[in-house]
Design a protein around this motif. Structure first.
Motif, mmCIF file in Angstrom:
data_model
loop_
_atom_site.group_PDB
_atom_site.id
_atom_site.type_symbol
_atom_site.label_atom_id
_atom_site.label_comp_id
_atom_site.label_asym_id
_atom_site.label_seq_id
_atom_site.Cartn_x
_atom_site.Cartn_y
_atom_site.Cartn_z
ATOM 1 N N MET A 1 -0.682 10.740 -5.119
ATOM 2 C CA MET A 1 -1.360 10.002 -4.094
ATOM 3 C C MET A 1 -2.511 10.794 -3.514
ATOM 4 N N ASN A 2 -2.594 12.034 -3.704
ATOM 5 C CA ASN A 2 -3.745 12.865 -3.320
ATOM 6 C C ASN A 2 -4.429 12.436 -2.040
ATOM 7 N N GLY A 3 -3.700 12.447 -0.927
ATOM 8 C CA GLY A 3 -4.306 12.177 0.362
ATOM 9 C C GLY A 3 -4.480 10.715 0.699
ATOM 10 N N GLU A 4 -4.069 9.801 -0.159
ATOM 11 C CA GLU A 4 -4.196 8.376 0.126
ATOM 12 C C GLU A 4 -3.233 8.009 1.245
ATOM 13 N N LEU A 5 -3.695 7.231 2.209
ATOM 14 C CA LEU A 5 -2.882 6.824 3.350
ATOM 15 C C LEU A 5 -2.573 5.346 3.227
ATOM 16 N N LEU A 6 -1.288 5.025 3.210
ATOM 17 C CA LEU A 6 -0.855 3.633 3.209
ATOM 18 C C LEU A 6 -0.163 3.371 4.530
ATOM 19 N N ASP A 7 -0.446 2.237 5.164
ATOM 20 C CA ASP A 7 0.095 1.914 6.479
ATOM 21 C C ASP A 7 0.916 0.639 6.371
ATOM 22 N N PHE A 8 2.178 0.694 6.852
ATOM 23 C CA PHE A 8 3.051 -0.469 6.833
ATOM 24 C C PHE A 8 3.532 -0.729 8.253
ATOM 25 N N SER A 9 3.693 -1.996 8.622
ATOM 26 C CA SER A 9 4.248 -2.306 9.940
ATOM 27 C C SER A 9 5.758 -2.113 9.877
ATOM 28 N N HIS A 10 6.401 -2.093 11.034
ATOM 29 C CA HIS A 10 7.847 -1.914 11.081
ATOM 30 C C HIS A 10 8.582 -3.074 10.394
ATOM 31 N N LEU A 11 7.931 -4.193 10.215
ATOM 32 C CA LEU A 11 8.547 -5.333 9.543
ATOM 33 C C LEU A 11 8.493 -5.211 8.026
ATOM 34 N N ASP A 12 7.706 -4.265 7.517
ATOM 35 C CA ASP A 12 7.528 -4.089 6.078
ATOM 36 C C ASP A 12 8.330 -2.925 5.521
ATOM 37 N N ALA A 13 9.485 -2.604 6.123
ATOM 38 C CA ALA A 13 10.261 -1.435 5.697
ATOM 39 C C ALA A 13 10.664 -1.525 4.220
ATOM 40 N N LEU A 14 11.055 -2.701 3.759
ATOM 41 C CA LEU A 14 11.451 -2.860 2.362
ATOM 42 C C LEU A 14 10.266 -2.648 1.429
ATOM 43 N N THR A 15 9.111 -3.222 1.777
ATOM 44 C CA THR A 15 7.898 -3.019 0.970
ATOM 45 C C THR A 15 7.509 -1.544 0.966
ATOM 46 N N ALA A 16 7.626 -0.900 2.134
ATOM 47 C CA ALA A 16 7.317 0.535 2.220
ATOM 48 C C ALA A 16 8.236 1.322 1.309
ATOM 49 N N LEU A 17 9.541 1.016 1.327
ATOM 50 C CA LEU A 17 10.493 1.726 0.473
ATOM 51 C C LEU A 17 10.162 1.526 -1.009
ATOM 52 N N GLN A 18 9.816 0.325 -1.393
ATOM 53 C CA GLN A 18 9.459 0.056 -2.786
ATOM 54 C C GLN A 18 8.219 0.861 -3.186
ATOM 55 N N THR A 19 7.227 0.915 -2.319
ATOM 56 C CA THR A 19 6.005 1.671 -2.603
ATOM 57 C C THR A 19 6.304 3.165 -2.682
ATOM 58 N N ILE A 20 7.106 3.666 -1.754
ATOM 59 C CA ILE A 20 7.477 5.096 -1.748
ATOM 60 C C ILE A 20 8.243 5.444 -3.012
ATOM 61 N N THR A 21 9.189 4.600 -3.394
ATOM 62 C CA THR A 21 9.987 4.837 -4.607
ATOM 63 C C THR A 21 9.110 4.837 -5.847
ATOM 64 N N HIS A 22 8.129 3.944 -5.886
ATOM 65 C CA HIS A 22 7.245 3.835 -7.044
ATOM 66 C C HIS A 22 6.239 4.989 -7.106
ATOM 67 N N ARG A 23 5.613 5.319 -5.975
ATOM 68 C CA ARG A 23 4.527 6.318 -5.966
ATOM 69 C C ARG A 23 4.981 7.753 -5.765
ATOM 70 N N LYS A 24 6.173 7.955 -5.183
ATOM 71 C CA LYS A 24 6.726 9.293 -4.944
ATOM 72 C C LYS A 24 5.741 10.231 -4.238
ATOM 73 N N PRO A 25 5.363 9.885 -3.004
ATOM 74 C CA PRO A 25 4.382 10.705 -2.277
ATOM 75 C C PRO A 25 4.956 12.064 -1.872
ATOM 76 N N GLN A 26 4.089 13.004 -1.550
ATOM 77 C CA GLN A 26 4.526 14.323 -1.087
ATOM 78 C C GLN A 26 5.034 14.245 0.344
ATOM 79 N N VAL A 27 4.426 13.382 1.170
ATOM 80 C CA VAL A 27 4.783 13.257 2.577
ATOM 81 C C VAL A 27 4.879 11.782 2.956
#
Length: 189
Positions: A1-27
């Motif tokens: 992800m090299n510094g890319e910032l993705l922003d999710f609302s508190h209602l998008d926790a499942l979408t955030a988890l799917q994105t995190i699982t797929h992209r495997k960010p450092q932070v």
């Protein structure tokens, strides 16, 4: 992800988890108030439980202060009763208290029902409101230990001792983790 910032609302926790699982960010950075909710705790637990994300740092930040902490990756002790956490929302194992353990909440005597290193359940004589900040005090070796907590949930308890009682789940705000652990070890069933 090299510094890319993705922003999710508190209602998008499942979408955030799917994105995190797929992209495997450092932070993964979470806002403190969201991290204290059941959805936030569940997201943190799911990230921590995924072996493919073991190198992902989870950082909790406050939008209105310099507050910042890294969520530890150590393995917590097993939950004494797995039925207590059927939804995977607990941030730490919770233990029932041995006997009647009294604590003070906003200067009123209350009973501690169960406790973890990050929060607990209390039975109290006064009504509390979700998101209300309360002062907690309990006896310690060198006198009273005092800190703040935020009310996560409340309910009316018709079976309470001595008449009308309320139950509340509380999240610790500025409690010393080592002091909470020592209190827990001394009072758990």
């Amino acid at each position: 992800m090299n510094g890319e910032l993705l922003d999710f609302s508190h209602l998008d926790a499942l979408t955030a988890l799917q994105t995190i699982t797929h992209r495997k960010p450092q932070v993964v950075a979470l806002e403190r108030l969201f991290a204290m909710t059941s959805r936030g705790a569940a997201l943190i637990n799911r990230i921590k439980a995924d072996p493919s994300l073991r190198n992902t740092e989870i950082r909790v930040l406050a939008h209105d202060s310099d507050y910042s902490r890294v969520v530890p990756r150590h393995t917590a002790p097993a939950i004494a009763d797995p039925s207590l956490d059927q939804r995977g929302t607990r941030r730490a194992p919770r233990f029932r208290m041995a006997g009647r353990v009294e604590v003070m909440i906003d200067g009123r005597t209350s009973v501690l029902v169960d406790l973890s290193t990050v929060g607990g359940q209390v039975q109290c004589p006064m009504a509390l409101r979700p998101n209300q900040e309360v002062a907690i005090a309990w006896p310690g070796d060198g006198g009273s230990v005092q800190f703040h907590a935020k009310v996560a949930w409340t309910s009316f308890d018709m079976k309470g001792e001595g008449g009308l009682q309320y139950r509340a789940g509380i999240d610790f705000v500025d409690a010393d983790p080592s002091g909470v652990s020592a209190f827990l070890q001394h009072h758990k069933a």
